[in-house]
Design an enzyme around this catalytic site. Structure first.
Site, PDB file in Angstrom:
ATOM      1  N   ARG A 120       0.808  -1.236   0.000  1.00 23.70           N
ATOM      2  CA  ARG A 120       0.000   0.000   0.000  1.00 23.70           C
ATOM      3  C   ARG A 120       0.832   1.272   0.000  1.00 23.70           C
ATOM      4  O   ARG A 120       0.353   2.358   0.330  1.00 23.70           O
ATOM      5  CB  ARG A 120      -0.978   0.032   1.169  1.00 23.70           C
ATOM      6  CG  ARG A 120      -1.975  -1.094   1.119  1.00 23.70           C
ATOM      7  CD  ARG A 120      -3.191  -0.816   1.964  1.00 23.70           C
ATOM      8  NE  ARG A 120      -4.074  -1.963   1.911  1.00 23.70           N
ATOM      9  CZ  ARG A 120      -3.977  -3.013   2.721  1.00 23.70           C
ATOM     10  NH1 ARG A 120      -3.047  -3.056   3.645  1.00 23.70           N
ATOM     11  NH2 ARG A 120      -4.820  -4.020   2.595  1.00 23.70           N
ATOM     12  N   LYS A 142       2.661  11.685 -10.161  1.00 23.92           N
ATOM     13  CA  LYS A 142       1.838  10.826 -11.027  1.00 23.92           C
ATOM     14  C   LYS A 142       2.673   9.617 -11.402  1.00 23.92           C
ATOM     15  O   LYS A 142       3.760   9.755 -11.985  1.00 23.92           O
ATOM     16  CB  LYS A 142       1.419  11.564 -12.297  1.00 23.92           C
ATOM     17  CG  LYS A 142       0.218  12.454 -12.113  1.00 23.92           C
ATOM     18  CD  LYS A 142      -0.284  12.939 -13.464  1.00 23.92           C
ATOM     19  CE  LYS A 142      -1.449  13.868 -13.300  1.00 23.92           C
ATOM     20  NZ  LYS A 142      -1.886  14.429 -14.593  1.00 23.92           N
ATOM     21  N   GLU A 184       8.077  19.623 -23.479  1.00 25.62           N
ATOM     22  CA  GLU A 184       7.437  19.831 -22.164  1.00 25.62           C
ATOM     23  C   GLU A 184       7.886  21.162 -21.558  1.00 25.62           C
ATOM     24  O   GLU A 184       7.122  21.813 -20.840  1.00 25.62           O
ATOM     25  CB  GLU A 184       7.759  18.671 -21.204  1.00 25.62           C
ATOM     26  CG  GLU A 184       7.312  17.288 -21.679  1.00 25.62           C
ATOM     27  CD  GLU A 184       5.824  16.973 -21.407  1.00 25.62           C
ATOM     28  OE1 GLU A 184       5.045  17.884 -21.105  1.00 25.62           O
ATOM     29  OE2 GLU A 184       5.469  15.780 -21.520  1.00 25.62           O
ATOM     30  N   LYS A 226       5.918  23.665 -12.172  1.00 27.16           N
ATOM     31  CA  LYS A 226       5.181  22.441 -11.874  1.00 27.16           C
ATOM     32  C   LYS A 226       4.957  22.302 -10.368  1.00 27.16           C
ATOM     33  O   LYS A 226       3.856  21.915  -9.928  1.00 27.16           O
ATOM     34  CB  LYS A 226       5.897  21.207 -12.434  1.00 27.16           C
ATOM     35  CG  LYS A 226       5.068  19.963 -12.198  1.00 27.16           C
ATOM     36  CD  LYS A 226       5.298  18.843 -13.146  1.00 27.16           C
ATOM     37  CE  LYS A 226       4.299  17.712 -12.881  1.00 27.16           C
ATOM     38  NZ  LYS A 226       4.522  16.533 -13.693  1.00 27.16           N
ATOM     39  N   GLU A 236      -5.321  16.993  -9.329  1.00 26.85           N
ATOM     40  CA  GLU A 236      -5.886  17.398 -10.620  1.00 26.85           C
ATOM     41  C   GLU A 236      -7.402  17.581 -10.569  1.00 26.85           C
ATOM     42  O   GLU A 236      -8.159  16.994 -11.349  1.00 26.85           O
ATOM     43  CB  GLU A 236      -5.497  16.396 -11.725  1.00 26.85           C
ATOM     44  CG  GLU A 236      -5.617  17.020 -13.109  1.00 26.85           C
ATOM     45  CD  GLU A 236      -4.983  16.178 -14.199  1.00 26.85           C
ATOM     46  OE1 GLU A 236      -3.836  15.746 -14.046  1.00 26.85           O
ATOM     47  OE2 GLU A 236      -5.656  15.974 -15.211  1.00 26.85           O
ATOM     48  N   ARG A 240      -4.274  21.675 -12.330  1.00 29.28           N
ATOM     49  CA  ARG A 240      -3.220  20.734 -12.761  1.00 29.28           C
ATOM     50  C   ARG A 240      -3.469  20.211 -14.173  1.00 29.28           C
ATOM     51  O   ARG A 240      -2.534  19.838 -14.878  1.00 29.28           O
ATOM     52  CB  ARG A 240      -3.087  19.568 -11.774  1.00 29.28           C
ATOM     53  CG  ARG A 240      -1.915  18.668 -12.140  1.00 29.28           C
ATOM     54  CD  ARG A 240      -1.467  17.742 -11.048  1.00 29.28           C
ATOM     55  NE  ARG A 240      -0.352  16.947 -11.518  1.00 29.28           N
ATOM     56  CZ  ARG A 240       0.399  16.168 -10.774  1.00 29.28           C
ATOM     57  NH1 ARG A 240       0.162  16.056  -9.492  1.00 29.28           N
ATOM     58  NH2 ARG A 240       1.395  15.488 -11.308  1.00 29.28           N
ATOM     59  N   ASN A 244      -1.555  19.284 -18.927  1.00 27.89           N
ATOM     60  CA  ASN A 244      -1.847  18.358 -20.033  1.00 27.89           C
ATOM     61  C   ASN A 244      -2.051  19.071 -21.359  1.00 27.89           C
ATOM     62  O   ASN A 244      -2.583  18.478 -22.300  1.00 27.89           O
ATOM     63  CB  ASN A 244      -3.087  17.528 -19.711  1.00 27.89           C
ATOM     64  CG  ASN A 244      -2.738  16.385 -18.789  1.00 27.89           C
ATOM     65  OD1 ASN A 244      -1.703  15.756 -18.976  1.00 27.89           O
ATOM     66  ND2 ASN A 244      -3.555  16.144 -17.801  1.00 27.89           N
ATOM     67  N   HIS A 247      -1.577  17.195 -24.552  1.00 29.67           N
ATOM     68  CA  HIS A 247      -1.462  15.763 -24.260  1.00 29.67           C
ATOM     69  C   HIS A 247      -2.623  14.928 -24.798  1.00 29.67           C
ATOM     70  O   HIS A 247      -2.444  13.744 -25.078  1.00 29.67           O
ATOM     71  CB  HIS A 247      -1.314  15.531 -22.754  1.00 29.67           C
ATOM     72  CG  HIS A 247       0.062  15.849 -22.239  1.00 29.67           C
ATOM     73  ND1 HIS A 247       0.653  17.083 -22.404  1.00 29.67           N
ATOM     74  CD2 HIS A 247       0.978  15.096 -21.569  1.00 29.67           C
ATOM     75  CE1 HIS A 247       1.863  17.073 -21.846  1.00 29.67           C
ATOM     76  NE2 HIS A 247       2.080  15.876 -21.342  1.00 29.67           N
ATOM     77  N   HIS A 251      -1.392  11.966 -26.697  1.00 32.44           N
ATOM     78  CA  HIS A 251      -1.654  10.581 -26.265  1.00 32.44           C
ATOM     79  C   HIS A 251      -2.342   9.800 -27.386  1.00 32.44           C
ATOM     80  O   HIS A 251      -2.097   8.596 -27.558  1.00 32.44           O
ATOM     81  CB  HIS A 251      -2.523  10.554 -25.007  1.00 32.44           C
ATOM     82  CG  HIS A 251      -1.771  10.940 -23.765  1.00 32.44           C
ATOM     83  ND1 HIS A 251      -2.383  11.166 -22.562  1.00 32.44           N
ATOM     84  CD2 HIS A 251      -0.449  11.131 -23.541  1.00 32.44           C
ATOM     85  CE1 HIS A 251      -1.469  11.485 -21.638  1.00 32.44           C
ATOM     86  NE2 HIS A 251      -0.294  11.471 -22.224  1.00 32.44           N
ATOM     87  N   HIS A 264       7.306  10.271 -26.576  1.00 29.34           N
ATOM     88  CA  HIS A 264       6.238  10.964 -25.852  1.00 29.34           C
ATOM     89  C   HIS A 264       6.349  12.486 -26.051  1.00 29.34           C
ATOM     90  O   HIS A 264       5.359  13.159 -26.375  1.00 29.34           O
ATOM     91  CB  HIS A 264       6.306  10.623 -24.361  1.00 29.34           C
ATOM     92  CG  HIS A 264       5.357  11.426 -23.519  1.00 29.34           C
ATOM     93  ND1 HIS A 264       4.000  11.212 -23.538  1.00 29.34           N
ATOM     94  CD2 HIS A 264       5.566  12.478 -22.666  1.00 29.34           C
ATOM     95  CE1 HIS A 264       3.408  12.077 -22.726  1.00 29.34           C
ATOM     96  NE2 HIS A 264       4.337  12.852 -22.187  1.00 29.34           N
TER      97      HIS A 264
END
Ligand code: NAD
Ligand code: GLY
Length: 363
Positions: A120, A142, A184, A226, A236, A240, A244, A247, A251, A264
């Site tokens: 956990r 993330k 980025e 950031k 998010e 936040r 993206n 993205h 993606h 990426h």
């Protein structure tokens, strides 16, 4: 020059990002940042031969168990996470163990996810070795892996205990990877810092040439931006999502091409162009500003359209985006250079026109 420190302020989970040259040759720093007696170092066949020995030597008697994975985005899968967890179990590592992620964003996301889920959640330290990882993926917690149905669909928020960004490691990075990382960096200027965008316009050649001072500034400013956004919106719920920008388009390119062919950061670069183009079609961004975005991305050597993906396939992959609400696509777009917004309120014709202009063969 001493390491620069940017702090991600998250109350009891706050952590430092160290940015500097030759940090991996600083045993005192590494020992200060890396908690625990039992350590698992996760890296890959490209990065481990270059840098694992520095980390291992610095840690002395706390010799980490090493997992060295093949290279590539395909490693970001549940089955590889299971392999990493098998090693933690086989070594009977407890909750006080720590995972060290030495590599680019693939290793950071994967090792971070293993740390997030083992018992956990155990500690992990990010040691990013690509520009993209130093400015983005190692910061903010993330973690996760891909699913064949889409990018990063499985994951968890799990903040690292520290980030150690040794800029010397960028000297072995392929120029194409450096350019992908710049996408980025450009993103940060576009979403919230017009002065930084202008600084990038003035210093792009120095960055492409690997100038240490220029790179250190770009990494520091990116991490400051950031860290601020993550402090205000860790999970998010709002702001936040601005990170993206580009993205959702990017993606779709990565998923549609099976995570091969496009890096990426390259997909994000093309996505930034598409977001700017669409923002103009919505009547928000001036033509002159779209041209500034195009010129900077072109100078960074980034591809701006995906000929091999049809608009229909792109639309299909975009529909599974995590920002969607009530099955309605939401996109990060630009009101200005330095002012991003998240919205579902755009004319569908603007999206269609952008997809037609940037996906598929030119007719
Ligand atoms: P990557 O991890 O695949 O690294 C790129 C390439 O560079 C690989 O071949 C790697 O082995 C090699 N490499 C790494 N460091 C090197 C070095 N110092 N010298 C020589 N070669 C080196 O890719 P990336 O661009 O670092 O990361 C992309 C991944 O990051 C994607 O999976 C993306 O989804 C993820 N990402 C995550 C976040 C986040 O917030 N978690 C943010 C952005 C991107
Ligand atoms: N790279 C997007 C985020 O960290 O939120």
């Amino acid at each position: 020059m001493p390491a620069q420190i940017v702090t991600v302020e998250l109350r009891e989970r706050s952590y430092p990002i160290y940015i500097g040259r030759d940090l991996l040759a600083d045993p005192a720093l590494l020992n200060r940042c890396i908690p625990g007696r039992d350590l698992l170092l996760v890296s890959n066949t490209i990065v481990a031969p270059l840098y694992a020995s520095h980390v291992v030597a610095a840690l002395g008697a706390r010799r980490p168990v090493e997992v060295v994975l093949p290279d590539g985005e395909a490693q970001k899968s549940l089955s590889v996470v299971a392999r990493v967890i098998d090693v933690l179990v086989a070594n009977r590592f407890g909750r006080d163990a720590c995972v060290l992620a030495l590599g680019g964003g693939v290793i950071g996301d994967l090792a971070g996810f293993a740390a997030a889920t083992y018992q956990r959640g155990i500690a992990f330290v990010q040691i990013p070795t690509t520009l993209l990882a130093q400015v983005d993926s190692s910061v903010g917690g993330k973690t996760g892996v891909n699913h064949t149905g889409g990018k990063n669909l499985i994951g968890a928020f799990h903040q690292p205990s520290a980030v150690i960004a040794d800029t010397r490691t960028l000297e072995s990075l392929a120029p194409r990877e450096l350019r992908a990382g710049l996408a980025e960096v450009i993103k940060y200027g576009l979403i919230c810092d017009p002065e930084f965008f202008a600084w990038l316009e003035g210093n792009l050649e120095a960055l492409l040439a690997g100038d240490p001072a220029a790179l250190a500034h770009a990494i520091r400013r990116s991490c400051e931006i950031k860290a601020g956004i993550v402090r205000r919106d860790e999970r998010e719920q709002g702001e936040r999502a601005h990170l993206n920008l580009g993205h959702t388009f990017g993606h779709a390119i990565e998923s549609a091409t099976g995570y091969t062919g496009w890096l990426h950061g390259e997909a994000v670069g093309a996505g930034l162009m598409m977001a700017a183009d669409m923002s103009q079609r919505c009547g928000w961004l001036r033509d002159a500003d779209v041209q500034r975005v195009r010129r900077l991305l072109e100078r960074a050597g980034l591809p701006l359209r995906a000929a091999e993906v049809t608009p229909a396939v792109a639309r299909d992959f975009m529909s599974i985006d995590k920002k969607a609400m009530n099955r309605r696509l939401r996109l990060v777009l630009l009101r200005d250079i330095g002012r991003a917004c998240v919205t579902a309120d755009f004319p569908p014709s603007a999206l269609e026109a952008t997809l037609s202009a940037h996906f598929g063969e030119h007719r």
